[in-house]
Design a protein around this motif. Structure first.
Motif, PDB file in Angstrom:
ATOM      1  N   UNK A   1     -17.443   3.679  11.610  1.00  0.00           N
ATOM      2  CA  UNK A   1     -16.896   4.919  11.052  1.00  0.00           C
ATOM      3  C   UNK A   1     -16.967   4.943   9.530  1.00  0.00           C
ATOM      4  N   UNK A   2     -17.388   3.832   8.916  1.00  0.00           N
ATOM      5  CA  UNK A   2     -17.505   3.794   7.463  1.00  0.00           C
ATOM      6  C   UNK A   2     -16.185   3.920   6.737  1.00  0.00           C
ATOM      7  N   UNK A   3     -15.128   3.356   7.330  1.00  0.00           N
ATOM      8  CA  UNK A   3     -13.790   3.449   6.732  1.00  0.00           C
ATOM      9  C   UNK A   3     -13.123   2.078   6.738  1.00  0.00           C
ATOM     10  N   UNK A   4     -12.098   1.945   5.916  1.00  0.00           N
ATOM     11  CA  UNK A   4     -11.299   0.720   5.939  1.00  0.00           C
ATOM     12  C   UNK A   4     -10.233   0.851   7.023  1.00  0.00           C
ATOM     13  N   UNK A   5      -9.890  -0.252   7.637  1.00  0.00           N
ATOM     14  CA  UNK A   5      -8.839  -0.221   8.659  1.00  0.00           C
ATOM     15  C   UNK A   5      -7.495   0.177   8.053  1.00  0.00           C
ATOM     16  N   UNK A   6      -7.248  -0.236   6.820  1.00  0.00           N
ATOM     17  CA  UNK A   6      -5.976   0.114   6.183  1.00  0.00           C
ATOM     18  C   UNK A   6      -5.811   1.616   6.026  1.00  0.00           C
ATOM     19  N   UNK A   7      -6.920   2.343   5.896  1.00  0.00           N
ATOM     20  CA  UNK A   7      -6.819   3.796   5.750  1.00  0.00           C
ATOM     21  C   UNK A   7      -6.311   4.455   7.030  1.00  0.00           C
ATOM     22  N   UNK A   8      -6.366   3.727   8.140  1.00  0.00           N
ATOM     23  CA  UNK A   8      -5.892   4.257   9.419  1.00  0.00           C
ATOM     24  C   UNK A   8      -4.381   4.081   9.596  1.00  0.00           C
ATOM     25  N   UNK A   9      -3.728   3.495   8.620  1.00  0.00           N
ATOM     26  CA  UNK A   9      -2.300   3.198   8.741  1.00  0.00           C
ATOM     27  C   UNK A   9      -1.412   4.146   7.945  1.00  0.00           C
ATOM     28  N   UNK A  10      -1.988   5.207   7.435  1.00  0.00           N
ATOM     29  CA  UNK A  10      -1.199   6.152   6.641  1.00  0.00           C
ATOM     30  C   UNK A  10      -0.666   7.278   7.524  1.00  0.00           C
ATOM     31  N   UNK A  11       0.240   8.043   6.959  1.00  0.00           N
ATOM     32  CA  UNK A  11       0.795   9.192   7.668  1.00  0.00           C
ATOM     33  C   UNK A  11      -0.246  10.279   7.892  1.00  0.00           C
TER      34      UNK A  11
ATOM     35  N   UNK B   1       0.818  -1.209   0.000  1.00  0.00           N
ATOM     36  CA  UNK B   1       0.000   0.000   0.000  1.00  0.00           C
ATOM     37  C   UNK B   1       0.853   1.261   0.000  1.00  0.00           C
ATOM     38  N   UNK B   2       2.154   1.129   0.119  1.00  0.00           N
ATOM     39  CA  UNK B   2       3.033   2.282   0.095  1.00  0.00           C
ATOM     40  C   UNK B   2       3.012   3.074   1.393  1.00  0.00           C
ATOM     41  N   UNK B   3       2.505   2.488   2.435  1.00  0.00           N
ATOM     42  CA  UNK B   3       2.422   3.171   3.712  1.00  0.00           C
ATOM     43  C   UNK B   3       3.779   3.146   4.391  1.00  0.00           C
ATOM     44  N   UNK B   4       4.195   4.299   4.863  1.00  0.00           N
ATOM     45  CA  UNK B   4       5.429   4.369   5.621  1.00  0.00           C
ATOM     46  C   UNK B   4       5.086   4.732   7.055  1.00  0.00           C
ATOM     47  N   UNK B   5       5.845   4.197   7.952  1.00  0.00           N
ATOM     48  CA  UNK B   5       5.614   4.491   9.364  1.00  0.00           C
ATOM     49  C   UNK B   5       5.931   5.956   9.647  1.00  0.00           C
ATOM     50  N   UNK B   6       5.071   6.554  10.418  1.00  0.00           N
ATOM     51  CA  UNK B   6       5.342   7.902  10.902  1.00  0.00           C
ATOM     52  C   UNK B   6       5.110   7.877  12.397  1.00  0.00           C
ATOM     53  N   UNK B   7       6.086   8.323  13.110  1.00  0.00           N
ATOM     54  CA  UNK B   7       5.970   8.448  14.554  1.00  0.00           C
ATOM     55  C   UNK B   7       5.796   9.943  14.831  1.00  0.00           C
ATOM     56  N   UNK B   8       4.627  10.298  15.311  1.00  0.00           N
ATOM     57  CA  UNK B   8       4.337  11.701  15.601  1.00  0.00           C
ATOM     58  C   UNK B   8       5.040  12.141  16.871  1.00  0.00           C
ATOM     59  N   UNK B   9       5.435  13.387  16.922  1.00  0.00           N
ATOM     60  CA  UNK B   9       5.863  14.010  18.162  1.00  0.00           C
ATOM     61  C   UNK B   9       4.635  14.517  18.895  1.00  0.00           C
ATOM     62  N   UNK B  10       4.766  14.745  20.172  1.00  0.00           N
ATOM     63  CA  UNK B  10       3.631  15.194  20.979  1.00  0.00           C
ATOM     64  C   UNK B  10       3.039  16.491  20.445  1.00  0.00           C
ATOM     65  N   UNK B  11       3.874  17.483  20.198  1.00  0.00           N
ATOM     66  CA  UNK B  11       3.378  18.778  19.719  1.00  0.00           C
ATOM     67  C   UNK B  11       2.837  18.672  18.295  1.00  0.00           C
TER      68      UNK B  11
END
Length: 148
Positions: free
Chosen positions: A92-102, A20-30
């Motif tokens: 929520x009417x969404x795919x779970x995979x859509x929750x894995x994007x940046x 799916x071309x998803x890359x991991x993104x780790x958010x900072x708190x701010x």
């Protein structure tokens, strides 16, 4: 034998993410606090959402709990709120995979929907939908967004 199954599931998820071309993104708190504010989350909830994201996924957009099949930065349940795979569905009417994007716009929108539905059911605050809320985030969370 159990380790082989875990390895296979981890490999399968990694392969699906690669496709799916998803890359991991780790958010900072701010950074997460800013994204929440930009999506209209009330200021008095922002710190708690940041705390929940930390407790649920350690701010990782590609987190998947293979025991409960919860997805994304807020660990949204495929049982109730998103449809496994790429097809939209469930609460929520969404795919779970859509929750894995940046892009966590859908994660935030769905989380707010879960919050509201939980409160409609009489459970206040709506954060009670997340099992990590009471042990980790039910107190003063202002430190999560201090300086943001």
């Amino acid at each position: 034998m159990h380790y082989i199954m875990i390895y296979k599931v981890t490999f399968l998820i990694s392969a699906l993410l690669a496709l799916t071309g998803t890359e991991a993104k780790i958010y900072g708190q701010c950074e997460l606090a800013t994204a929440l504010r930009n999506q209209g989350v009330p200021e008095n909830q922002v710190a708690t959402w940041v705390c929940i994201a930390h407790a649920e996924s350690n701010f990782d957009t590609t987190a998947v709990n293979t025991n409960t099949w919860d997805y994304g930065i807020f660990q949204i349940s495929s049982i109730y709120w998103c449809q496994s795979g790429d097809q939209p569905g469930n609460g929520c009417g969404i795919s779970c995979n859509s929750l894995l994007s940046d892009d966590i716009t859908e994660d935030i929108t769905c989380s707010r929907h879960i919050y509201e539905e939980t409160e409609r059911e009489g459970k206040v605050p709506g954060f009670l939908a997340w099992t990590t809320y009471l042990p980790n985030c039910s107190g003063d969370n202002s430190g999560w967004i201090a300086g943001c």
